[in-house]
Write a protein that holds these residues in place. Sequence first.
Motif, PDB file in Angstrom:
ATOM      1  N   ILE A 174     -37.623  14.676  37.897  1.00  0.00           N
ATOM      2  CA  ILE A 174     -38.119  15.548  36.821  1.00  0.00           C
ATOM      3  C   ILE A 174     -38.718  16.839  37.372  1.00  0.00           C
ATOM      4  CG2 ILE A 174     -40.484  14.626  36.652  1.00  0.00           C
ATOM      5  CD1 ILE A 174     -40.131  14.716  33.590  1.00  0.00           C
ATOM      6  N   ASN A 175     -38.936  16.907  38.665  1.00  0.00           N
ATOM      7  CA  ASN A 175     -39.690  18.002  39.281  1.00  0.00           C
ATOM      8  C   ASN A 175     -39.139  19.391  38.955  1.00  0.00           C
ATOM      9  OD1 ASN A 175     -41.954  18.770  40.762  1.00  0.00           O
ATOM     10  ND2 ASN A 175     -40.809  18.863  42.660  1.00  0.00           N
ATOM     11  N   THR A 176     -37.824  19.557  38.952  1.00  0.00           N
ATOM     12  CA  THR A 176     -37.245  20.880  38.689  1.00  0.00           C
ATOM     13  C   THR A 176     -37.380  21.287  37.215  1.00  0.00           C
ATOM     14  OG1 THR A 176     -35.054  19.911  38.391  1.00  0.00           O
ATOM     15  CG2 THR A 176     -35.600  20.764  40.592  1.00  0.00           C
TER      16      THR A 176
ATOM     17  N   LYS B 221     -43.019  22.921  34.574  1.00  0.00           N
ATOM     18  CA  LYS B 221     -43.432  24.329  34.598  1.00  0.00           C
ATOM     19  C   LYS B 221     -44.091  24.671  35.933  1.00  0.00           C
ATOM     20  CE  LYS B 221     -43.828  24.527  29.603  1.00  0.00           C
ATOM     21  NZ  LYS B 221     -44.718  24.523  28.444  1.00  0.00           N
ATOM     22  N   THR B 222     -44.809  23.711  36.502  1.00  0.00           N
ATOM     23  CA  THR B 222     -45.388  23.858  37.836  1.00  0.00           C
ATOM     24  C   THR B 222     -44.923  22.661  38.654  1.00  0.00           C
ATOM     25  OG1 THR B 222     -47.343  24.912  36.884  1.00  0.00           O
ATOM     26  CG2 THR B 222     -47.520  24.131  39.151  1.00  0.00           C
ATOM     27  N   PRO B 223     -43.934  22.851  39.543  1.00  0.00           N
ATOM     28  CA  PRO B 223     -43.408  21.725  40.321  1.00  0.00           C
ATOM     29  C   PRO B 223     -44.490  21.063  41.190  1.00  0.00           C
ATOM     30  CG  PRO B 223     -41.958  23.617  40.490  1.00  0.00           C
ATOM     31  CD  PRO B 223     -43.211  24.080  39.805  1.00  0.00           C
ATOM     32  N   VAL B 224     -44.255  19.798  41.475  1.00  0.00           N
ATOM     33  CA  VAL B 224     -45.155  18.983  42.287  1.00  0.00           C
ATOM     34  C   VAL B 224     -44.561  18.886  43.692  1.00  0.00           C
ATOM     35  CG1 VAL B 224     -46.121  16.650  42.532  1.00  0.00           C
ATOM     36  CG2 VAL B 224     -45.834  17.649  40.258  1.00  0.00           C
TER      37      VAL B 224
ATOM     38  N   GLU C   6     -53.439  13.958  42.019  1.00  0.00           N
ATOM     39  CA  GLU C   6     -53.417  14.378  40.613  1.00  0.00           C
ATOM     40  C   GLU C   6     -52.055  15.000  40.302  1.00  0.00           C
ATOM     41  OE1 GLU C   6     -55.636  14.152  38.015  1.00  0.00           O
ATOM     42  OE2 GLU C   6     -56.896  12.893  39.302  1.00  0.00           O
ATOM     43  N   VAL C   7     -51.448  14.530  39.226  1.00  0.00           N
ATOM     44  CA  VAL C   7     -50.118  14.992  38.827  1.00  0.00           C
ATOM     45  C   VAL C   7     -50.162  15.404  37.361  1.00  0.00           C
ATOM     46  CG1 VAL C   7     -47.702  14.296  38.533  1.00  0.00           C
ATOM     47  CG2 VAL C   7     -48.994  13.440  40.483  1.00  0.00           C
ATOM     48  N   LYS C   8     -49.519  16.519  37.066  1.00  0.00           N
ATOM     49  CA  LYS C   8     -49.428  17.000  35.680  1.00  0.00           C
ATOM     50  C   LYS C   8     -47.953  17.201  35.342  1.00  0.00           C
ATOM     51  CE  LYS C   8     -51.156  20.652  32.645  1.00  0.00           C
ATOM     52  NZ  LYS C   8     -51.965  21.882  32.588  1.00  0.00           N
ATOM     53  N   LEU C   9     -47.494  16.498  34.326  1.00  0.00           N
ATOM     54  CA  LEU C   9     -46.098  16.590  33.903  1.00  0.00           C
ATOM     55  C   LEU C   9     -45.973  17.552  32.723  1.00  0.00           C
ATOM     56  CD1 LEU C   9     -45.033  12.834  34.099  1.00  0.00           C
ATOM     57  CD2 LEU C   9     -44.849  14.595  35.855  1.00  0.00           C
ATOM     58  N   ASP C  10     -46.179  18.845  33.006  1.00  0.00           N
ATOM     59  CA  ASP C  10     -46.036  19.885  31.988  1.00  0.00           C
ATOM     60  C   ASP C  10     -44.561  20.298  31.976  1.00  0.00           C
ATOM     61  OD1 ASP C  10     -46.586  21.709  30.055  1.00  0.00           O
ATOM     62  OD2 ASP C  10     -47.675  23.102  31.360  1.00  0.00           O
ATOM     63  N   ILE C  11     -43.808  19.731  31.054  1.00  0.00           N
ATOM     64  CA  ILE C  11     -42.347  19.787  31.070  1.00  0.00           C
ATOM     65  C   ILE C  11     -41.812  20.948  30.238  1.00  0.00           C
ATOM     66  CG2 ILE C  11     -40.246  18.494  30.521  1.00  0.00           C
ATOM     67  CD1 ILE C  11     -42.027  15.931  30.776  1.00  0.00           C
ATOM     68  N   ASP C  12     -40.838  21.645  30.802  1.00  0.00           N
ATOM     69  CA  ASP C  12     -40.046  22.634  30.074  1.00  0.00           C
ATOM     70  C   ASP C  12     -38.859  21.839  29.514  1.00  0.00           C
ATOM     71  OD1 ASP C  12     -38.144  24.503  29.262  1.00  0.00           O
ATOM     72  OD2 ASP C  12     -38.602  25.886  30.901  1.00  0.00           O
TER      73      ASP C  12
END
Length: 169
Positions: A72-74, A77-80, A90-96
Amino acid sequence: MSLYDQWLDQTNDEKHGEAAVRAFFNRYFAEETEAYKKILAAPEAVPQGKAEELAASFGMENAVFAGFLDGINTSLKTPVDVEHVEADTEVKLDIDFEKLYFNMHEAKADWLYGLDEWNGVLPAEKRREITKQWRLSKQFVAAPKVGPNDPCPCGSGKKYKKCCGRSAD
């Protein structure tokens, strides 16, 4: 060893044989599908927290969650930095979501881009448009050929046949 390294070890575990690897990926794809259903069911929510907490919320082992993150990384909005994710990272899955839908096509993951949950995220027209963009991105477009009477591409102003297209004598 990072969670991502553990994931890679699990996916490249050839000592257990092809059937075991196939069974592992079948389990992974089922877990991945359920995770995406959960994400798509509440698109306004941004899953975030420690990697181990998110893994538990999606019903995944930590290393398997690292593999999910890699996929999902690509689309974030901000890759991990997946290679350095540990259980307490800490991980944030702010998805486009438009990018995610496109990337699911790119991965040929029809079991994911075909989920009914997409109906509440992107309108059908937008999904068709993204699918069309993906298909167009796969088409080869040849550069136009220079004919003998066309202007020479070198910029001399001469016809191609009198300039760069002249055969060596």
